[in-house]
Design a protein around this motif. Structure first.
Motif, PDB file in Angstrom:
ATOM      1  N   THR A  19       0.828  -1.199   0.000  1.00 19.04           N
ATOM      2  CA  THR A  19       0.000   0.000   0.000  1.00 19.04           C
ATOM      3  C   THR A  19       0.866   1.254   0.000  1.00 19.04           C
ATOM      4  O   THR A  19       1.805   1.364   0.781  1.00 19.04           O
ATOM      5  N   VAL A  24      -4.073   5.208  -0.297  1.00 17.06           N
ATOM      6  CA  VAL A  24      -4.851   5.347   0.943  1.00 17.06           C
ATOM      7  C   VAL A  24      -4.615   6.702   1.612  1.00 17.06           C
ATOM      8  O   VAL A  24      -4.335   6.774   2.805  1.00 17.06           O
ATOM      9  N   THR A  30      -8.928   4.112   1.836  1.00 20.35           N
ATOM     10  CA  THR A  30      -8.492   2.927   2.562  1.00 20.35           C
ATOM     11  C   THR A  30      -9.599   1.888   2.587  1.00 20.35           C
ATOM     12  O   THR A  30      -9.362   0.702   2.329  1.00 20.35           O
ATOM     13  N   THR A  40      -4.512  -4.021   4.140  1.00 20.98           N
ATOM     14  CA  THR A  40      -3.423  -3.159   3.688  1.00 20.98           C
ATOM     15  C   THR A  40      -2.091  -3.568   4.304  1.00 20.98           C
ATOM     16  O   THR A  40      -1.063  -2.983   3.979  1.00 20.98           O
ATOM     17  N   ASN A  55       1.809  -1.278   6.033  1.00 15.78           N
ATOM     18  CA  ASN A  55       1.182  -0.078   5.492  1.00 15.78           C
ATOM     19  C   ASN A  55       1.795   1.121   6.205  1.00 15.78           C
ATOM     20  O   ASN A  55       1.452   1.407   7.348  1.00 15.78           O
TER      21      ASN A  55
END
Length: 195
Positions: A19, A24, A30, A40, A55
């Protein structure tokens, strides 16, 4: 996302995404990404190595640029994954932002805790975000900041870390060996360093 999904559906090898900040940058994005592609952050074991995919846009404070950081639930996830796989021969960590570059990320939450958990085990970290390749040595371990891998760059050359590259990792009995494949040739892992 439809175009991206079609692209990865056509490859023969499994695809494991990391990610990034353009994926996001807010809660709505997200939520969509998680519904469409799953968590993620995640982990898996392959070939005796743990792959820990984080993430780095998980700061609970939405006012922080790019939401840089790792939230407490993700720290706990990492702790559990590392404990469950304490016997692997190597751990690979992947995240989008190079949170290990302390001068640029001095106070982000979460990463310091995870880095502390990794300290005693053989590991390598890969990140991106800056579109400039560099090999870093952090607490006796090698961490990599990947180059453009297709993103925007002035492409002024490998010695500046500005190259469109694919990083080729070969796992040996002594640990990973990294080479950078470019349209112009193959470069060693220290073609550009944080120095």
């Amino acid at each position: 996302w439809d175009e991206f999904a079609a692209d990865i559906a056509g490859i023969d090898a499994p695809f494991f995404g990391v990610t990034g900040n353009h994926d996001v940058s807010n809660e709505k994005m997200t939520s969509y990404l998680e519904r469409r592609f799953g968590p993620t952050y995640y982990s898996f074991v392959y070939g005796g190595a743990l792959f820990l995919v984080l993430n780095s846009q998980d700061n609970p404070n939405p006012a922080v640029e790019y939401r840089s950081g790792i939230g407490e639930s993700q720290v706990e996830f990492a702790k559990e994954a590392l404990a469950a796989h304490a016997d692997v021969r190597w751990t690979f960590v992947f995240m989008h932002q190079p949170l290990f570059v302390k001068k640029d990320y001095p106070d982000v939450p979460g990463w310091g805790k995870i880095e502390g958990m990794l300290a005693a085990r053989p590991h390598t970290v890969f990140a991106g975000h800056w579109h400039e390749y560099a090999r870093h040595e952090v607490n006796g371990h090698v961490y990599y900041r990947l180059g453009t891998t297709g993103g925007a760059s002035q492409l002024r050359g490998a010695e500046r870390g500005e190259l469109d590259q694919v990083v080729w990792v070969t796992m040996t009995k002594d640990g990973p060996v990294v080479a950078n494949l470019d349209l112009k040739g193959i470069y060693p892992d220290d073609v550009s360093t944080d120095q």
